[in-house]
Scaffold this active site. Structure first.
Site, PDB file in Angstrom:
ATOM      1  N   ARG A 136      -9.433 -10.404 -13.005  1.00 59.70           N
ATOM      2  CA  ARG A 136      -8.266  -9.894 -13.641  1.00 59.70           C
ATOM      3  C   ARG A 136      -7.037 -10.942 -13.846  1.00 59.70           C
ATOM      4  NH1 ARG A 136      -4.932  -7.163  -8.490  1.00 59.70           N
ATOM      5  NH2 ARG A 136      -3.437  -6.460  -9.999  1.00 59.70           N
ATOM      6  N   ARG A 137      -5.896 -10.449 -14.219  1.00 58.38           N
ATOM      7  CA  ARG A 137      -4.580 -11.369 -14.438  1.00 58.38           C
ATOM      8  C   ARG A 137      -5.027 -12.687 -14.944  1.00 58.38           C
ATOM      9  NH1 ARG A 137      -1.349 -11.106  -8.827  1.00 58.38           N
ATOM     10  NH2 ARG A 137      -0.150  -9.342  -9.529  1.00 58.38           N
TER      11      ARG A 137
ATOM     12  N   HIS B 210      -9.403   0.118 -11.607  1.00 56.46           N
ATOM     13  CA  HIS B 210      -9.138   1.217 -10.773  1.00 56.46           C
ATOM     14  C   HIS B 210      -7.776   1.811 -10.522  1.00 56.46           C
ATOM     15  CE1 HIS B 210      -8.454   3.086  -6.767  1.00 56.46           C
ATOM     16  NE2 HIS B 210      -7.555   2.197  -6.313  1.00 56.46           N
ATOM     17  N   PHE B 211      -6.663   0.989 -10.869  1.00 53.02           N
ATOM     18  CA  PHE B 211      -5.186   1.610 -10.767  1.00 53.02           C
ATOM     19  C   PHE B 211      -4.732   2.056 -12.122  1.00 53.02           C
ATOM     20  CE2 PHE B 211      -4.253  -2.873 -10.331  1.00 53.02           C
ATOM     21  CZ  PHE B 211      -3.543  -3.214 -11.650  1.00 53.02           C
ATOM     22  N   HIS B 212      -5.548   1.814 -13.192  1.00 56.31           N
ATOM     23  CA  HIS B 212      -5.004   2.500 -14.053  1.00 56.31           C
ATOM     24  C   HIS B 212      -5.550   3.797 -14.272  1.00 56.31           C
ATOM     25  CE1 HIS B 212      -3.630  -1.331 -15.789  1.00 56.31           C
ATOM     26  NE2 HIS B 212      -3.084  -0.798 -16.482  1.00 56.31           N
TER      27      HIS B 212
ATOM     28  N   TYR C 100       1.265   4.922  -2.462  1.00 50.23           N
ATOM     29  CA  TYR C 100       1.645   6.482  -1.920  1.00 50.23           C
ATOM     30  C   TYR C 100       3.121   6.920  -2.431  1.00 50.23           C
ATOM     31  CZ  TYR C 100      -2.960   6.911  -0.042  1.00 50.23           C
ATOM     32  OH  TYR C 100      -4.327   7.123   0.065  1.00 50.23           O
TER      33      TYR C 100
ATOM     34  N   HIS D 160       0.749  -1.277  -0.051  1.00 49.07           N
ATOM     35  CA  HIS D 160       0.067  -0.008  -0.092  1.00 49.07           C
ATOM     36  C   HIS D 160       0.668   1.184  -0.033  1.00 49.07           C
ATOM     37  CE1 HIS D 160      -3.395   2.354  -0.087  1.00 49.07           C
ATOM     38  NE2 HIS D 160      -2.910   3.088   0.802  1.00 49.07           N
TER      39      HIS D 160
HETATM   40  C1  HEM Z   1      -0.778   1.366 -23.147  1.00 46.60           C
HETATM   41  C2  HEM Z   1      -1.203   1.577 -22.036  1.00 46.60           C
HETATM   42  C3  HEM Z   1      -1.594   0.368 -21.085  1.00 46.60           C
HETATM   43  C4  HEM Z   1      -2.408  -0.702 -21.264  1.00 46.60           C
HETATM   44  C5  HEM Z   1      -2.816  -1.004 -22.630  1.00 46.60           C
HETATM   45  C6  HEM Z   1      -2.508  -1.384 -19.981  1.00 46.60           C
HETATM   46  C7  HEM Z   1      -2.944  -2.565 -20.114  1.00 46.60           C
HETATM   47  C8  HEM Z   1      -3.244  -3.558 -19.082  1.00 46.60           C
HETATM   48  C9  HEM Z   1      -4.045  -4.639 -18.806  1.00 46.60           C
HETATM   49  C10 HEM Z   1      -4.914  -5.070 -19.939  1.00 46.60           C
HETATM   50  C11 HEM Z   1      -3.718  -5.080 -17.663  1.00 46.60           C
HETATM   51  C12 HEM Z   1      -4.460  -6.129 -16.767  1.00 46.60           C
HETATM   52  C13 HEM Z   1      -4.081  -7.546 -17.518  1.00 46.60           C
HETATM   53  C14 HEM Z   1      -4.791  -8.740 -16.624  1.00 46.60           C
HETATM   54  O1  HEM Z   1      -4.995  -8.550 -15.442  1.00 46.60           O
HETATM   55  O2  HEM Z   1      -4.600  -9.953 -17.152  1.00 46.60           O
HETATM   56  C15 HEM Z   1      -2.692  -4.279 -17.099  1.00 46.60           C
HETATM   57  C16 HEM Z   1      -2.286  -4.529 -15.681  1.00 46.60           C
HETATM   58  C17 HEM Z   1      -1.318  -3.589 -15.192  1.00 46.60           C
HETATM   59  N1  HEM Z   1      -1.035  -2.458 -15.475  1.00 46.60           N
HETATM   60 FE1  HEM Z   1      -1.236  -1.640 -17.537  1.00 46.60          FE
HETATM   61  N2  HEM Z   1      -1.771  -0.934 -19.202  1.00 46.60           N
HETATM   62  C18 HEM Z   1      -1.198   0.297 -19.970  1.00 46.60           C
HETATM   63  C19 HEM Z   1      -0.187   1.201 -18.915  1.00 46.60           C
HETATM   64  C20 HEM Z   1      -0.109   0.959 -17.729  1.00 46.60           C
HETATM   65  C21 HEM Z   1       0.951   2.063 -16.957  1.00 46.60           C
HETATM   66  C22 HEM Z   1       1.372   3.252 -17.642  1.00 46.60           C
HETATM   67  C23 HEM Z   1       1.104   1.486 -15.693  1.00 46.60           C
HETATM   68  C24 HEM Z   1       1.983   1.959 -14.585  1.00 46.60           C
HETATM   69  C25 HEM Z   1       2.550   2.961 -14.534  1.00 46.60           C
HETATM   70  C26 HEM Z   1       0.572   0.169 -15.919  1.00 46.60           C
HETATM   71  C27 HEM Z   1       0.523  -0.588 -14.732  1.00 46.60           C
HETATM   72  C28 HEM Z   1      -0.308  -1.989 -14.430  1.00 46.60           C
HETATM   73  C29 HEM Z   1      -0.103  -2.725 -13.467  1.00 46.60           C
HETATM   74  C30 HEM Z   1       0.694  -2.626 -12.194  1.00 46.60           C
HETATM   75  C31 HEM Z   1      -0.786  -3.871 -13.619  1.00 46.60           C
HETATM   76  C32 HEM Z   1      -1.012  -4.890 -12.790  1.00 46.60           C
HETATM   77  C33 HEM Z   1      -0.254  -6.453 -13.444  1.00 46.60           C
HETATM   78  C34 HEM Z   1      -0.673  -7.586 -12.458  1.00 46.60           C
HETATM   79  O3  HEM Z   1      -1.886  -7.642 -12.331  1.00 46.60           O
HETATM   80  O4  HEM Z   1       0.267  -8.244 -12.307  1.00 46.60           O
HETATM   81  N3  HEM Z   1      -0.397  -0.131 -16.844  1.00 46.60           N
HETATM   82  N4  HEM Z   1      -2.426  -3.153 -17.921  1.00 46.60           N
HETATM   83 CU   LIG Z   2      -3.913  -0.116  -0.888  1.00 44.84          CU
END
Ligand code: HEM
Ligand SMILES: [Cu+2]
Ligand SMILES: [Cu+2]
Lengths: 47, 555, 166
Positions: free
Chosen positions: B441-442, B376-378, B229, B225
């Site tokens: 997710r994931r 949420h976190f996007h 922050y 968490h």
């Molecule tokens: C082109 C831009 C982006 C696209 C299309 C995108 C798409 C996605 C998608 C579809 C997932 C979920 C996949 C899943 O749960 O199976 C994901 C997970 C995630 N994204 Fe992005 N994202 C983008 C940019 C970013 C940026 C800029 C960040 C952070 C600075 C970010 C951080 C994360 C994180 C931390 C996860 C979690 C991974 C996990 O669950 O292990 N993403 N993203």
């Molecule tokens: Cu938290």
């Protein structure tokens, strides 16, 4: 703290300012917050 | 030195080179990680399969690690070094230590990245035990964390040296904020460092047979968490102390800004259970106590919202706009240094509200591990935080390279911000809705057991692929702008916009700089929130778990 | 330090809302017992059959009283074991009459898994050495997908089941 400033304008930057617009904006935000939360709570209860 | 003069004075080359190195890694990560994100949305749409037998979870691990851990940490440390250099200065020795930190983090990143890419660490960025990656992955993580600590202690030292030379003066606001963020980071990352060094490394090397799964997860979320922050606070630094300057105003309140940061330090750590709300083995009363503490950490954000609007309003009114919202229309919408962070602020409204819902104890079951969380976190990290970082980069990068943000680049930046907004609106909204409908997710594409429910999910996944494509265009454009600013924009001086206090502002109370007090309370709160449940978890431990390699495709 | 009058009102409103949220969920949790899944029961993950619920013959759906059911499940990579039907075939769909109270009890033989009956409040983590359980009333008719919603390995998205409420 304010006493250290004999200058009568001291609080002007803050207290004296007209912040009506700010107040309305944050209250809208607050209502959104409460509304969404209860919406989610309702969904939780109804499931 | 006069403040305005300082804002226009470029760094010595030696300093700028250090700060820029962090920026190169940041924007390389953006491109690599963004490509993975695009591929993820494609796979999840069901209309595309990855070539060369690449595994979905390999690219998802790359995406999470590179964007969530690497991009953020490198940008933050580089930006914070620049802030410290500007406000309190850096010595030759401190700069050298800064380089050591940079290289250590880079070596760690490369180790982890290579391990992931060769398929030996399909564990996602949370690396939950008992899935066992190759030891090189954990070593890489350990290097990144320890490297970041070196930067943290350098920052502490920088402020300490300045304070000694400026007896009785209050520390510069931005330096104060950097030190708060780094204190939080060090205290929090101790948790994950213990998990990695004491639990994961010996276990993955076969030196210990089993791992305590729940302890490792609790240590991870003790860190997880405050990690978010750690991403957010640099954005708050810009909102409090940079944006006012860009819109031609002054700080709203130095004291309130410091107070908000202190509250963030105290309440962002003892709340990790809100990520473990549906886990067995943790007493629900302790979960609830941490939920209460989570609500406390909302308060400084409420303060921040007020002070941002107030800065806008006061500035506008000083410029002579007296109607209720006249000040709003006159904000510098055509200045990307303002527009990008502003969109970030707006995204934080639904982002923050979603966060409160997520943390609401039993209501967590509504969304836990659904794609809502990703939506949420996007909003929070991939919009609020990232767009603010972009907003910073538009002036920081040319300031470091001795170039200028030209009107054309400014315009491209505005287009970039709009593309990002549209793409994210589509992707994040469809993720939120799909999540409420139960979509996980994931997960790579799957029809599961089929049926109407799954069909609706797939519809939203198609929408995510459309949003993802738009976002990726935004990433390409941002990369182009970065390369221009770093190498090709015309030479000149770009301002380092640090806002000043009003000349008649109230004095900041001394107690706000009583580090022993605030760190003491922080540690006391952590001890309160974690000691008893942690002892319970350790005392009531099931047998440990052996490493599992086959589930992630390691033989 | 000085707060503007409007900021005081705003913070009072914001904090009061947070207190209301906490009172609502606190009341529901401590007086009505709707805590999130937080079972403290443990098990040896290497010998789950020592625990009654997870003996092969006890897996899947059982009626315990009129309108009351329990479902016992064993999770493992990448499968939910709901027991076998009359023809010794693995059960993939659980059929439950509308309005029944159902207690889901689950554990894992190997890594961490999730267990969510999508569209309901049944959503819990499943961890080695621990037992997770959640009781709910199946209020609405329909088909609900069971998904593993915690990453458990490269076959994670192939781990599912179905609940049919009729
Ligand atoms: C082109 C831009 C982006 C696209 C299309 C995108 C798409 C996605 C998608 C579809 C997932 C979920 C996949 C899943 O749960 O199976 C994901 C997970 C995630 N994204 Fe992005 N994202 C983008 C940019 C970013 C940026 C800029 C960040 C952070 C600075 C970010 C951080 C994360 C994180 C931390 C996860 C979690 C991974 C996990 O669950 O292990 N993403 N993203
Ligand atoms: Cu938290
Ligand atoms: Cu799974």
């Amino acid at each position: 703290m304010a006493k250290k400033h004999p200058n009568s304008q001291a609080p002007a930057a803050n207290e004296g300012s007209n912040l009506k617009g700010t107040f309305i904006m944050v209250m809208i935000l607050g209502i959104l917050m409460v509304g969404s939360w209860f919406g989610a709570y309702w969904l939780f209860i109804s499931r | 030195m006069e403040a305005t003069e300082r804002n226009l004075q470029l760094f010595p080359k030696k300093d700028a080179r250090l700060y820029m190195s962090f920026m190169y890694v940041t924007f390389t990560s953006l491109l690599v990680g963004g490509l993975m994100g695009l591929l993820q949305t494609f796979v999840r749409s069901g209309r595309f399969t990855l070539p060369f037998n690449i595994n979905y979870y390999t690219i998802l691990t790359v995406h999470g690690v590179i964007l969530g851990l690497v991009l953020t940490t490198f940008f933050i440390i580089g930006f914070q070094f620049a802030l410290m250099g500007k406000t309190v200065g850096i010595s030759d020795k401190q700069r050298m230590v800064g380089w050591i930190s940079f290289w250590m983090m880079l070596v760690g990143t490369v180790m982890a990245a290579v391990t992931i890419l060769v398929g030996q660490a399909n564990v996602l960025y949370t690396f939950y035990a008992p899935l066992a990656a190759h030891p090189a992955f954990y070593f890489g993580l350990a290097f990144v964390i320890i490297g970041s600590w070196i930067s943290a202690f350098t920052n502490f030292r920088q402020l300490y040296v300045w304070k000694k030379a400026h007896k009785g003066e209050k520390s510069p606001l931005l330096a104060f904020m950097v030190v708060i963020n780094m204190l939080m980071w060090v205290i929090a990352s101790l948790g994950v460092a213990i998990a990695v060094v004491v639990q994961f490394i010996p276990w993955s090397l076969g030196m210990t047979d089993t791992i305590n799964v729940l302890v490792s997860r609790t240590l991870f979320w003790y860190f997880g968490h405050p990690l978010v922050y750690f991403w957010l606070l640099p954005a708050y630094m810009a909102w409090y102390a940079i944006i006012p300057k860009i819109i031609g105003g002054k700080l709203f309140s130095d004291s309130l800004a410091r107070l908000a940061f202190i509250l963030l330090l105290m309440f962002s750590i003892p709340v990790g259970f809100h990520h473990q709300l549906t886990e067995p083995g943790i007493d629900p009363t302790w979960k609830f106590i941490q939920v209460v503490l989570t609500m406390m950490v909302v308060i400084p954000s409420l303060m921040t919202a007020f002070s941002i609007f107030a800065t806008f309003e006061i500035t506008g009114r000083r410029k002579g706009f007296s109607s209720l919202f006249g000040w709003f229309k006159k904000l510098p919408w055509g200045d990307v240094r303002f527009l990008a962070p502003f969109i970030g602020m707006v995204a934080f409204i639904p982002g923050g509200i979603g966060g409160i819902i997520n943390a609401s104890h039993q209501m967590n079951a509504l969304i836990h591990n659904t794609i809502w969380v990703t939506g949420h976190f996007h909003l929070t990290v991939a919009t609020t935080v990232i767009l603010t970082y972009f907003g910073i980069a538009y002036w920081l990068v040319p300031h470091l390279t001795g170039r200028r943000l030209t009107p054309q680049l400014n315009k491209l930046g505005i287009i970039q911000s709009i593309i990002w907004t549209v793409g994210m609106l589509i992707m994040s909204t469809s993720m939120h809705i799909e999540g409420l409908l139960g979509g996980p997710r994931r997960s790579a594409f799957s029809n599961y057991a089929g049926g109407a429910q799954v069909d609706t999910w797939i519809g939203y996944q198609l929408a995510q692929a459309i949003g993802g494509t738009i976002l990726f265009v935004g990433i390409l454009l941002m990369t182009y702008i970065f390369i221009k600013l770093a190498f090709f924009a015309p030479k000149g001086v770009e301002e380092f916009p640090i806002a000043e206090e009003d000349t008649d502002a109230q004095k900041t109370p001394k107690i706000l700089e009583n580090w022993y007090l605030w760190v003491g309370i922080t540690i006391a709160l952590i001890a309160f929130a974690y000691t008893i449940p942690m002892i319970d978890i350790i005392k009531h431990s099931p047998p440990g778990s052996v490493p599992f390699k086959f589930p992630i495709g390691r033989s | 330090m000085h707060l503007h009058k409007y900021e005081k009102i705003w913070l009072a409103f914001g904090m009061a809302s947070l207190v209301v949220f906490l009172l609502v969920i606190g009341f529901a949790a401590f007086w009505k017992g709707t805590h999130p899944q937080s079972s403290l029961d443990m098990i040896d993950q290497n010998n789950i059959e020592a625990y009654d619920n997870f003996k092969p013959e006890n897996l899947g759906l059982q009626e315990v009283a009129d309108g009351k059911y329990k479902v016992n499940i064993v999770a493992s990579t990448f499968n939910y074991d709901f027991g076998v039907d009359k023809d010794e075939k693995p059960v993939k769909t659980i059929r439950i009459p509308q309005g029944s109270t159902v207690l889901f009890t689950i554990t894992t033989k190997d890594v961490v898994h999730g267990f969510q009956v999508a569209g309901t409040n049944v959503n819990m983590m499943v961890e080695p050495g621990h037992i997770s359980r959640y009781e709910t009333v199946m209020k609405k008719k329909g088909e609900y997908t069971i998904v593993c919603n915690e990453y458990c390995g490269i076959g994670h998205h192939q781990m599912f089941g179905k609940v049919e409420v009729y």
